[in-house]
Design a protein around this motif. Structure first.
Motif, PDB file in Angstrom:
ATOM      1  N   LEU A  41      -3.661  33.243 -17.196  1.00 19.69           N
ATOM      2  CA  LEU A  41      -3.650  34.312 -15.854  1.00 19.69           C
ATOM      3  C   LEU A  41      -2.841  34.111 -15.319  1.00 19.69           C
ATOM      4  N   HIS A  42      -1.657  33.623 -15.602  1.00 17.40           N
ATOM      5  CA  HIS A  42      -0.451  34.478 -14.699  1.00 17.40           C
ATOM      6  C   HIS A  42      -0.530  35.457 -14.300  1.00 17.40           C
ATOM      7  N   PHE A  43      -0.506  35.993 -12.749  1.00 16.95           N
ATOM      8  CA  PHE A  43       0.358  37.120 -12.813  1.00 16.95           C
ATOM      9  C   PHE A  43       0.122  38.020 -13.485  1.00 16.95           C
TER      10      PHE A  43
ATOM     11  N   LYS B 103       4.802  28.996   2.649  1.00 19.17           N
ATOM     12  CA  LYS B 103       3.944  30.003   2.478  1.00 19.17           C
ATOM     13  C   LYS B 103       2.515  29.233   1.877  1.00 19.17           C
ATOM     14  N   SER B 104       1.445  28.636   2.678  1.00 14.61           N
ATOM     15  CA  SER B 104       0.663  28.345   1.882  1.00 14.61           C
ATOM     16  C   SER B 104      -0.251  29.445   1.814  1.00 14.61           C
ATOM     17  N   VAL B 105      -1.927  28.337   1.267  1.00 17.21           N
ATOM     18  CA  VAL B 105      -3.384  29.632   1.529  1.00 17.21           C
ATOM     19  C   VAL B 105      -4.366  28.635   1.464  1.00 17.21           C
ATOM     20  N   ILE B 106      -5.657  28.359   2.288  1.00 19.88           N
ATOM     21  CA  ILE B 106      -6.958  27.318   1.375  1.00 19.88           C
ATOM     22  C   ILE B 106      -7.116  28.778   0.453  1.00 19.88           C
ATOM     23  N   THR B 107      -7.626  27.555  -0.576  1.00 18.72           N
ATOM     24  CA  THR B 107      -8.299  28.027  -2.292  1.00 18.72           C
ATOM     25  C   THR B 107      -9.818  27.820  -2.203  1.00 18.72           C
ATOM     26  N   ARG B 108      -9.925  27.388  -1.543  1.00 22.70           N
ATOM     27  CA  ARG B 108     -11.784  26.587  -1.987  1.00 22.70           C
ATOM     28  C   ARG B 108     -11.891  26.095   0.193  1.00 22.70           C
TER      29      ARG B 108
ATOM     30  N   LEU C 126      -6.907  32.147  -7.785  1.00 26.12           N
ATOM     31  CA  LEU C 126      -6.278  31.281  -7.256  1.00 26.12           C
ATOM     32  C   LEU C 126      -7.606  30.625  -7.549  1.00 26.12           C
ATOM     33  N   ALA C 127      -8.359  31.184  -6.516  1.00 33.04           N
ATOM     34  CA  ALA C 127      -9.835  29.624  -6.123  1.00 33.04           C
ATOM     35  C   ALA C 127     -10.708  29.076  -7.105  1.00 33.04           C
ATOM     36  N   ASP C 128      -9.670  29.823  -8.742  1.00 32.19           N
ATOM     37  CA  ASP C 128     -11.004  29.122  -9.557  1.00 32.19           C
ATOM     38  C   ASP C 128      -9.702  28.295 -10.294  1.00 32.19           C
ATOM     39  N   LEU C 129      -8.648  27.422  -9.943  1.00 37.59           N
ATOM     40  CA  LEU C 129      -8.027  27.016 -10.729  1.00 37.59           C
ATOM     41  C   LEU C 129      -7.984  25.842  -9.782  1.00 37.59           C
ATOM     42  N   GLU C 130      -7.460  24.489 -10.667  1.00 36.50           N
ATOM     43  CA  GLU C 130      -6.569  23.065 -10.184  1.00 36.50           C
ATOM     44  C   GLU C 130      -5.299  23.094 -10.405  1.00 36.50           C
ATOM     45  N   GLY C 131      -4.885  21.646  -9.689  1.00 34.69           N
ATOM     46  CA  GLY C 131      -3.421  21.566 -10.297  1.00 34.69           C
ATOM     47  C   GLY C 131      -2.532  22.595  -9.646  1.00 34.69           C
ATOM     48  N   ILE C 132      -1.500  22.535 -10.089  1.00 38.24           N
ATOM     49  CA  ILE C 132      -0.607  23.335 -10.044  1.00 38.24           C
ATOM     50  C   ILE C 132       0.397  24.439 -10.190  1.00 38.24           C
TER      51      ILE C 132
ATOM     52  N   ALA D  16     -10.615  40.531   1.041  1.00 37.88           N
ATOM     53  CA  ALA D  16     -11.192  39.669   1.222  1.00 37.88           C
ATOM     54  C   ALA D  16     -11.239  38.475   0.516  1.00 37.88           C
ATOM     55  N   ASN D  17     -10.713  38.040  -0.825  1.00 37.15           N
ATOM     56  CA  ASN D  17     -10.507  37.251  -1.361  1.00 37.15           C
ATOM     57  C   ASN D  17      -9.347  37.089  -1.533  1.00 37.15           C
ATOM     58  N   VAL D  18      -9.060  35.233  -2.273  1.00 34.06           N
ATOM     59  CA  VAL D  18      -7.495  34.597  -2.500  1.00 34.06           C
ATOM     60  C   VAL D  18      -6.749  35.534  -3.460  1.00 34.06           C
ATOM     61  N   GLN D  19      -7.978  36.182  -4.750  1.00 33.02           N
ATOM     62  CA  GLN D  19      -6.911  36.311  -6.047  1.00 33.02           C
ATOM     63  C   GLN D  19      -6.972  37.699  -5.294  1.00 33.02           C
ATOM     64  N   LEU D  20      -7.413  38.447  -4.356  1.00 32.54           N
ATOM     65  CA  LEU D  20      -6.574  39.838  -3.882  1.00 32.54           C
ATOM     66  C   LEU D  20      -5.939  39.305  -3.195  1.00 32.54           C
ATOM     67  N   SER D  21      -5.873  38.047  -2.268  1.00 37.78           N
ATOM     68  CA  SER D  21      -4.431  38.394  -1.261  1.00 37.78           C
ATOM     69  C   SER D  21      -3.390  37.441  -1.555  1.00 37.78           C
ATOM     70  N   HIS D  22      -3.532  36.648  -2.267  1.00 35.87           N
ATOM     71  CA  HIS D  22      -2.093  36.228  -2.826  1.00 35.87           C
ATOM     72  C   HIS D  22      -2.456  35.562  -4.397  1.00 35.87           C
ATOM     73  N   GLY D  23      -3.292  36.545  -4.950  1.00 38.56           N
ATOM     74  CA  GLY D  23      -2.836  36.356  -6.471  1.00 38.56           C
ATOM     75  C   GLY D  23      -1.665  36.315  -6.999  1.00 38.56           C
ATOM     76  N   LEU D  24      -0.847  37.253  -6.967  1.00 37.05           N
ATOM     77  CA  LEU D  24       0.553  37.846  -6.820  1.00 37.05           C
ATOM     78  C   LEU D  24       1.145  36.484  -6.854  1.00 37.05           C
ATOM     79  N   ALA D  25       0.635  35.859  -7.378  1.00 37.28           N
ATOM     80  CA  ALA D  25       1.889  34.317  -7.831  1.00 37.28           C
ATOM     81  C   ALA D  25       1.103  33.543  -8.550  1.00 37.28           C
ATOM     82  N   SER D  26       2.084  32.932  -8.879  1.00 39.54           N
ATOM     83  CA  SER D  26       1.667  31.867 -10.008  1.00 39.54           C
ATOM     84  C   SER D  26       3.140  30.621 -10.853  1.00 39.54           C
TER      85      SER D  26
END
Lengths: 341, 86
Positions: A23-25, A218-223, A11-17, A87-97
């Protein structure tokens, strides 16, 4: 070839929605089947007037819809039950696409077969080795559920259910059964493995919540987010994603002082129901220590909770449906780490 | 709302004559499942027993079958096996 049974979206490397399809989980319970689309059948039977078989060509000829919806595994953020979390947003929130899904409304197919009055559930079954099966209340099936053959302008990827998947907007990902082969209209849920032994939420009194299908706001800061490093002080934008299984995101607030004060972030781009929504907030890093947090509210008025509030309501045994407010710490060195909220 | 009702409403507005999907509520796509196709599709056994195929034999005979094919994962007395369930 041995495949991993799950992978997370970066998620940290992606733009937009939109999540690029590749890259879908992924989360497979019994592997990824190779299916010949020319012989694949979707059978709809059970409490119906006319049991019907649909080939892919039949479904493509039906009236189609294209809609943006997120899919989130209910086990997303399972590590976030501990105070600090992943430790990072891919691990914490990356089972969402989030994808633009194209297909037929299930309501239209149910019109074709004719649902009997005593029906109240739909049992969906996939063509993977374990015949992954989940039950969906008929009321929801008649609402906005899609039988999807398209994803982001191309065919649904094999790992996402090619040639056909169920798409139950706003609900935990495992209900959106991939490689869909059979829909049985029924008088009750099937109580399959993945809605009893798994995907239920054990409470402190020993009972379990069952069919907790909806993914709460839910929400998360990616950067900036965990494992990134800010190279120098000055202007940069705080960016992130918000979503709700109940509807559209109406508000996202951001804090740069660990929740002491909050300010409204700007919603950037489309604000679809049950879809990723992008938020951004201008920020000037002064080189000091800051704890960044985001908090989403959806158009039902539901506000994303703290970890403490979730633990208070559900205890410590539950592993699914963690939508806590997530915090990242920016250190004076510019390093960003996960931190106890 | 299903897309079909919208189509039907639109067709009614243009009134008779036009061949735009108004002749029937249904698209008429897909084909009636044959007995063979239904058999190949499989079935669900529900918690109330509905959907169970016709059984035969006795509980005593069944116990032997269970011990041979089921007990390794489901436990000697169908009480479940934590390790197998993981």
């Amino acid at each position: 070839m041995r495949r991993r049974s799950s992978s997370n979206t970066p998620l940290a490397d992606l733009e937009g929605i939109v999540t690029p399809s590749g890259l879908h989980f992924e989360r497979h319970h019994t592997g990824v089947p190779a299916i010949d689309p020319d012989t694949h059948r979707l059978t709809i039977h059970g409490l119906v007037d006319r049991p019907l078989v649909f080939m892919i060509d039949d479904l493509v000829r039906m009236p189609s819809v294209s809609r943006f919806h997120f899919i989130e595994c209910s086990g997303n953020s399972a590590r976030e039950w501990s105070p600090a979390g992943a430790a990072n947003v891919q691990l914490s929130h990356g089972l969402a696409s989030c994808s633009e899904w194209t297909g037929v409304l299930l309501a239209d197919l149910l019109d074709e077969v004719g649902v009997k009055p005593e029906a109240s559930w739909i049992v969906a079954e996939g063509a993977d080795a374990g015949l992954m099966s989940r039950s969906v209340p008929l009321e929801r099936a008649l609402d906005d559920v899609i039988i999807a053959y398209g994803q982001n302008g191309e065919a649904v990827r094999p790992e996402q259910g090619y040639p056909l998947r169920l798409l139950v907007p706003g609900c935990e990902g495992s209900v959106s059964v991939k490689w869909l082969r059979r829909l049985e209209v029924a008088h009750m849920p099937s109580m399959a493995r993945d809605e009893t032994s798994k995907y239920t939420d054990l409470l402190p009194d020993g009972t379990a919540r069952q069919f907790t299908l909806v993914m709460d706001a839910k929400s998360v800061i990616t950067r900036p987010s965990g494992e990134q490093k800010l190279d120098r002080p000055g202007f940069r934008e705080i960016r992130g994603l918000a979503w709700s299984g109940r509807g559209a995101i109406s508000r996202v607030e951001v804090s740069t002082d660990g929740g002491g004060s909050w300010a409204d972030a700007e919603i950037e781009g489309p604000r679809y129901a049950k879809s990723f929504t992008r938020f951004r907030s201008p920020w000037r890093w002064d080189g000091g220590r800051h704890v960044l947090m985001s908090r989403a509210t959806d158009d039902t008025g539901y506000v994303q909770p703290t970890l403490a509030a979730l633990l208070e309501a559900r205890g410590r045994a539950t592993i699914y449906h963690n939508n806590r407010i997530k915090a990242w710490e920016v250190h004076e060195s510019g390093e960003v780490t996960n931190v106890e909220a | 709302m299903s897309r079909r009702s919208g189509l039907v409403a639109a067709a009614l507005i243009v009134a008779a004559g036009a061949a735009i999907a108004a002749e029937s509520e249904r698209a008429g796509l897909g084909h009636e499942a044959t007995a063979e196709e239904l058999s190949a599709a499989g079935y669900t056994v529900f918690p109330d027993g509905r959907g169970l195929p016709q059984g035969r034999g006795t509980a005593r005979e069944g116990k032997a079958v269970y011990q041979q094919f089921c007990a390794a994962c489901h436990g000697r007395n169908a009480e479940g096996d934590e390790a197998a369930a993981a």
